[in-house]
Each structure stands twice: as structure tokens, then as C-alpha cells.
Design an enzyme around this catalytic site. Sequence first.
Site, mmCIF file in Angstrom:
data_model
loop_
_atom_site.group_PDB
_atom_site.id
_atom_site.type_symbol
_atom_site.label_atom_id
_atom_site.label_comp_id
_atom_site.label_asym_id
_atom_site.label_seq_id
_atom_site.Cartn_x
_atom_site.Cartn_y
_atom_site.Cartn_z
ATOM 1 N N HIS A 135 -12.076 10.849 -3.494
ATOM 2 C CA HIS A 135 -12.209 9.205 -4.108
ATOM 3 C C HIS A 135 -13.425 10.408 -5.250
ATOM 4 O O HIS A 135 -13.538 9.182 -6.125
ATOM 5 C CB HIS A 135 -13.667 8.542 -4.277
ATOM 6 N N PHE B 89 -7.977 5.415 -6.731
ATOM 7 C CA PHE B 89 -8.865 6.740 -6.783
ATOM 8 C C PHE B 89 -7.905 7.687 -7.142
ATOM 9 O O PHE B 89 -6.747 8.072 -6.020
ATOM 10 C CB PHE B 89 -10.051 6.560 -5.465
ATOM 11 N N ASP B 90 -8.715 8.712 -7.817
ATOM 12 C CA ASP B 90 -7.927 9.889 -7.958
ATOM 13 C C ASP B 90 -7.212 10.464 -6.683
ATOM 14 O O ASP B 90 -5.751 11.050 -6.746
ATOM 15 C CB ASP B 90 -8.924 10.880 -8.413
ATOM 16 N N GLY B 91 -7.617 10.676 -5.860
ATOM 17 C CA GLY B 91 -7.383 11.018 -4.791
ATOM 18 C C GLY B 91 -5.938 10.700 -3.957
ATOM 19 O O GLY B 91 -5.390 11.258 -3.490
ATOM 20 N N LEU C 64 0.624 -1.086 -0.107
ATOM 21 C CA LEU C 64 0.180 -0.210 0.300
ATOM 22 C C LEU C 64 0.954 1.180 0.044
ATOM 23 O O LEU C 64 0.698 1.895 1.017
ATOM 24 C CB LEU C 64 -0.682 -0.195 1.105
ATOM 25 N N ALA C 65 1.323 1.298 -1.178
ATOM 26 C CA ALA C 65 2.635 2.523 -1.113
ATOM 27 C C ALA C 65 2.689 3.638 -2.543
ATOM 28 O O ALA C 65 3.619 2.845 -3.141
ATOM 29 C CB ALA C 65 3.563 2.939 -0.569
ATOM 30 N N GLU C 66 1.701 4.311 -2.484
ATOM 31 C CA GLU C 66 2.021 4.716 -4.547
ATOM 32 C C GLU C 66 2.981 5.381 -4.266
ATOM 33 O O GLU C 66 3.464 5.315 -5.861
ATOM 34 C CB GLU C 66 0.856 5.836 -4.317
ATOM 35 N N TYR D 43 -1.358 11.401 -5.391
ATOM 36 C CA TYR D 43 -0.537 12.283 -4.869
ATOM 37 C C TYR D 43 0.676 12.431 -3.688
ATOM 38 O O TYR D 43 1.326 12.807 -4.208
ATOM 39 C CB TYR D 43 -1.897 13.681 -4.494
ATOM 40 N N PRO D 44 0.438 11.238 -3.655
ATOM 41 C CA PRO D 44 1.215 10.457 -2.177
ATOM 42 C C PRO D 44 2.455 9.907 -3.451
ATOM 43 O O PRO D 44 3.638 10.418 -3.520
ATOM 44 C CB PRO D 44 0.842 9.082 -1.841
HETATM 45 C C1 TPP Z 1 -3.319 6.498 -0.110
HETATM 46 C C2 TPP Z 1 -4.102 5.880 -0.268
HETATM 47 N N1 TPP Z 1 -4.063 4.561 -0.932
HETATM 48 C C3 TPP Z 1 -5.204 4.238 -1.596
HETATM 49 C C4 TPP Z 1 -6.251 4.465 -0.343
HETATM 50 C C5 TPP Z 1 -7.295 3.113 -0.659
HETATM 51 N N2 TPP Z 1 -7.483 2.872 0.486
HETATM 52 C C6 TPP Z 1 -8.490 2.723 1.501
HETATM 53 S S1 TPP Z 1 -8.245 1.553 2.563
HETATM 54 C C7 TPP Z 1 -7.291 0.549 2.232
HETATM 55 C C8 TPP Z 1 -6.465 -0.172 3.135
HETATM 56 C C9 TPP Z 1 -5.580 0.515 4.828
HETATM 57 O O1 TPP Z 1 -5.270 -1.023 4.961
HETATM 58 P P1 TPP Z 1 -4.870 -0.761 6.222
HETATM 59 O O2 TPP Z 1 -4.660 0.283 6.646
HETATM 60 O O3 TPP Z 1 -4.480 -1.902 7.057
HETATM 61 O O4 TPP Z 1 -6.216 -0.373 7.452
HETATM 62 P P2 TPP Z 1 -7.401 -1.455 6.933
HETATM 63 O O5 TPP Z 1 -8.798 -0.749 6.677
HETATM 64 O O6 TPP Z 1 -7.398 -2.490 7.467
HETATM 65 O O7 TPP Z 1 -8.191 -0.944 8.985
HETATM 66 C C10 TPP Z 1 -6.739 1.142 1.124
HETATM 67 C C11 TPP Z 1 -6.035 0.918 0.027
HETATM 68 C C12 TPP Z 1 -6.365 4.964 0.587
HETATM 69 N N3 TPP Z 1 -7.707 6.068 1.183
HETATM 70 N N4 TPP Z 1 -5.012 6.123 0.519
#
Ligand code: TPP
Lengths: 365, 336
Positions: B129, B83-85, B58-60, B88-89
Amino acid sequence: MRSVSGENLVQLLTPEGTRAAGPYDEWVADIDGARLQGLYEDMVVVRRVDQEATALQRQGELALWPPLLGQEAAQIGSGRALRKDDFVFSSYRENGVAYCRGADYTDMIRVWRGNAPSGWDPYEINMATPQVIIGAQALHATGYAMATKFDGADSVAVAYFGDGATSQGDVNEAMVFAASFQAPVVFFCQNNQWAISEPVTLQAQRDIADRAPGFGIPSVRVDGNDVLGCMAVTREALDRARSGGGPSFIEAVTYRMGPHTTADDPTRYRDPNELEDWKGRDPIDRLAKLLEAEGLLAGDFTDRVNAKADEVAGLLRHGCVTLPEPGELDVFNNVYTTPHPVLERQREHYSRYLASFEAAGGGKR
Amino acid sequence: MSTMTFGRAINTGLRKAMEHDSKVVLIGEDIGKLGGVFRITDELQKDFGAHRVIDAPLAESAILGTAVGMAYRGYRPVCEIQFDGFIYPAFNQIVSQVAKLHYRTQGRVKMPLTIRVPFGGGIGAAEHHSESPEAYFMHTSGLRVISVSNPQDAFAMIQQAIACDDPVLFFEPKRRYHVKGEVDEEVDLASFPLEQARVEIPGDDVTLVAYGALVQLAKDAALAAREEGLSVEVIDLRSLSPLDFATLEASVRKTGRLVITHEAAMTGGLGAEVAASITERCFYHLEHAPVRVTGFDIPYPPAKMEHHHLPDLDRILDGVDRALGRTNSLSDLEGN
Ligand SMILES: Cc1ncc(C[n+]2csc(CCOP(=O)(O)OP(=O)(O)O)c2C)c(N)n1
């Protein structure tokens, strides 16, 4: 190596509902029967809030909801360890923590109903509004803690995030700053095993708690479904921060029993046996067993708890369905603190545009 | 010919591109088993394997930064931003690295990245979003910016984007993902060059420019205007950078009037660029100042307010009226 149980996991309450003795006991020595009952009530109520909101989403009253089902102990144990003047920076799933801070129920769902950009006033309950950008809040908490230290105060900032968030630069950079400036901040990671469809193994090859020491931050893994354990390790970390010992990192090993959000379909990626397995470690059940064994789960107590849960669910539902619709020009509010001529012109134009329908006898073309 | 949704058309285009070139790899969050949160990559990991459809941590910034490294080694990464938002990272990697490497290395290193971004609002989503960040990227030299509006273009142009040796931002209007249309899978891709706008509806009185989700609205507006006796020419830009000035100029020379609509905020947006450039190029052909019908200069509002922010049929028609000097909501204002 990664593990969900075992020697490196602080646990004061076993899945069987028995007290496990350990060095962290002293941190919860004051938790007597009445307080145990209080924690139980908190968890039951918070689960009920979650179920009611999920139902409201299914009924079309909320656009979306991120359930915390299964994570009650991590949130209540840590949330009830905090002092009023500590400050929380959370993600979107911490409604249990918000409950501990005293958040209004309607405020919890304003955003998910789509009525307002945020719910509560952060300064009223000392909790920032929930963060959707994964991991960003870890930096905010660190900065808040640095400022607290500049002020010579002894309150602590707490950052809540998930296992997935630990992959983000922001969380890692927050640890660098926290360690460099010995900021009074507690990083509270709820490792609920999944980041949407991605298992924690994709984010970390070792226990997540192993990472912090590399930044110079002491860390601990705790059974996240053990409310006493979560409370004990949080109290220790808060104490360290308050007494000038700098940041701490807590990995609460728990499980997201529901979907990621109400828009998610976990059957596409998750083995149903895994869920069954974790149900055996349900955070509320195990405290119920302990209370039962100590004769503290008597009829009038459970009646009281259920009545409270009913009442809260009713308040939440009522608050949700009676939320007034936002006004037509509200979109222009609060973009700036002082008038902005270009935006004022846009507001004026839009209000003329709306008025043009009335002039034409109402209704659009 | 087959009928498929916009989302399915991108999925099919991705599949073709992966079959065609083994160096094409997809990388993004949740794109494997889940098939992406919008299911655009559905089944691709099953069919091509986890080394070609990569579920990223999870790291853009890492998704884009490692794609840069892969491109150095001859791969053609297709990055999905969920998603669009959440772009930014990754912004730093895109504007400081992806966009500049060909220039910086004096042409020695190619960055054939495609960055897929579901963008825009209108779906009642949560914060971050529904954004329209395209102008940030148009403003960055070295990037190509595309936005498609229908399944056929989506199918063909995603393949063209992947085949292009320049980095391409590929903006997919998410509120159109479920809309169906005809797709010819045997179509000649060369007839979908990456920088050509298309006249969707020819007309004589005013030129109406749109892209992404607003193309359909613009077409609806043209039909509504026709009932009032107006002939509106609708142009789907498709390429936001570079802009296809040949098509735009030809249209404005004919109509003398220009309306541009987009969801993104007005200030510094795409409409500003189109208006300024067309004024420079076609000043003596213009009968009225170009008109912008856009989102307001506000953060994207909560779901229940988004219909006030987003251009809709009536706001577009009001803009058309303005460009024609007909009665409109601002008629009584000087220099509206
Ligand atoms: C910078 C960013 N990238 C992607 C997302 C989309 N997204 C929302 S929740 C999520 C998973 C998050 O997992 P975790 O950090 O383990 O937290 P949990 O939802 O399990 O509490 C993702 C990929 C986001 N909100 N922000």
C-alpha cells in the site's frame, strides 16, 4: 441462480440449532458431544481474538485490522478438518484458520502493528504468511500441491480467498493448472457477500461454485455459518485430494458482519436490514442452541470457555503492547540471502548518517 | 478561488472532465457508492450514473484490458488503481498493450487512457500500500507519466491528462490527499501543459529536484537551508516522462549542483535518469557529481520502519551538503 440458502446448500446444522440429516453426515460421524464443545470453544475464542484486535486498533495500538466477525464457522469448520502436514495459503482475514494451525497470538498482529513484514514461520505451522494481493495465493497453493504430488506425499494444499478474488486472473489460472495437473489442492472460497463495497453479484452472475466444474473441478456450496457442514465438505475434499482425485472447490456462503477493515465504513454501501437478517444466522449462536438442547452448555463448560477467551485476549493484548520496536537498521535485513554490495553500501551510508547526529550531540537539525 | 484538499481537487477535476466530454468514463474498484477507498470519486456515480462511473469487478488486468477496448471505440477511460501495489496485475496490459497500440497501429488507434494511482508511503499502511512504481512506467515507451504535488496542479493536470490522446499514468501522492490549498477553477488549462516542470523556489547554490509528496519536504529543506545562508532552487518535476530538460538544464547551469530526491528505490530509479541526463547535458557546468537522496533498495518496509526508508528533511539537507562539498555524514569517505 445465486442463492444464500436452498437445495444446493449443504447444511448439517440449521440456524435454529437443529441437526439436518444429509449425505454429508458420514463425514462428521465422529463429532460427538465433546468435539462439538471443542468447536464451540474454538469459535468463541476466535471471535474474542477478533474483538480484542479490533479494540486494539481503536485504541491506536494496531494500524489496521481485518475483522472475521461472522466467518468463524467457515474458518473453524474447515481449519479443524486439516491435517498437520497439510499446507494453508490464506488471505488476510483467516485468523481463525491460523488459530487452528497453532499460530502464536502475537504473530497474528505483528504485521498490523507495523513491526515486521510477517508474523509466523510458514514451515512451523504449515501456513503461508497472509496474502494481501487478492487471489495470488490460489496459484501458490496449486504449485505447492503439484510439488506434493511430485514427492508422492499425501498432504493437501488449501487456498483460502474471498468472493471478490474469484474475479482475478490468478484464481482462474490456478483452477486451470489444478485441473490440468490434477493437483491435490482445495480451493476454499468464503463468499462473505462483499468485496469491500462491491456485492458478490458484481463478481458473479451465478453461484461462485458453478464456476469450478467448467474447469473440470468438482465443487460444492455449503452453509458457511454451519461449522459441521464446513467441516464435512472440507473433509470430503481433502479425502479426494489425498486419494488422487485432484482438486476441489468449496464455496462457503457466509457473511462479513463487520467492516471490511477497521478503515472501512460499510454504512456507505450496505443496507442495515441485511446485517440484521444475517445476525439471525450467527454461526456461534446456532451451535450454542444445539449444545443447549443436548445439555452440553452447562455452567462449568461455558465458564471454562470464557476463561480461555479471556486468557487469549490477555495474551494478545500483552503481546501487542510489549512488542519491541524494530531496530534502526532492520530495514536492510533479509532483502537478499547473500550479501548484496549495493545494498551493503546503502546500509553503511545510512548508519553513518545516523551516527552523524550523535557526533553532533544527538537530535536532528 | 476556493480552498480545497488535494483529494477534492482531483474530484472536482474529474467532474469537470466528465461534464466536458461524455466519452469520459471512470472505472475502478469501489469507486461508485463508496466513492473509492480515498473518496476521490465521491458523489460522481450519483451524479453521472453507473455507466459512467463503473464499479469494476476485482480484477486489475480486466480494468485496464477492457479500457483498451473502450478506447478503441472512442471512449476516454479513467482507470483507478486502488493502491500503487495493485497495479502489477495490470502491468501486462499497460506495458504490452496500452503503451504500444498507437505505435503498433501506425497511429491509427489512440489510447487516451488515464491511469490514476495513489502512490507512495508515509501513512503507516500495510504491505503493498505504499509503493512507488513510477520508474517501471517511465521505462516504457509510449506512456506519459505525471505526478502532481498540490491541489491546483491536481485539478488542472488531471483534466489535461484526460484530454491527452496519449496514455497517461497519473501518480497521486496519497499522503497529500488531505492537504488543503487554493484552487482556481476558472484557470486556463493551457497554462498547465503536461510536460512542464516548475521552479517552486528560485535559488542559486544548488538545484533540488523532487516530485509528488517530496516536493513539500524539498521546500521545507530549502527554507531550513536558507537559515544556514544557502540558496536552494526547488523544482517540482510534475512530468516524469517526458522530463522537462529545459527547466532542469537552466537551473543546473545556474547552480552547478544537483540533488534529486524520491521515495522509490535508488537503483534504476528516476534519480538515475535525471543524474545521467543532466551530466550528459551540463557536464561542464557541474561543480559536483549529482546526488541522489532516495528510498533504499529494499521492499517497502513495515509501518514502524518506514521513516528509516523515506527521505526526510535531514536526509535531504545531508544530500544538499554533499552536493556542496560541505561537511556531511559521508565526509570521511572517498568517492561518497
Ligand atoms: C490485487 C488487489 N487489488 C485490490 C486490492 C484491494 N482490496 C483489498 S481487499 C479487497 C476486497 C476483497 O474482497 P474478497 O476477495 O471478497 O475478500 P474479503 O475481503 O471479502 O474476505 C480489495 C479490493 C488488493 N488487496 N489486491
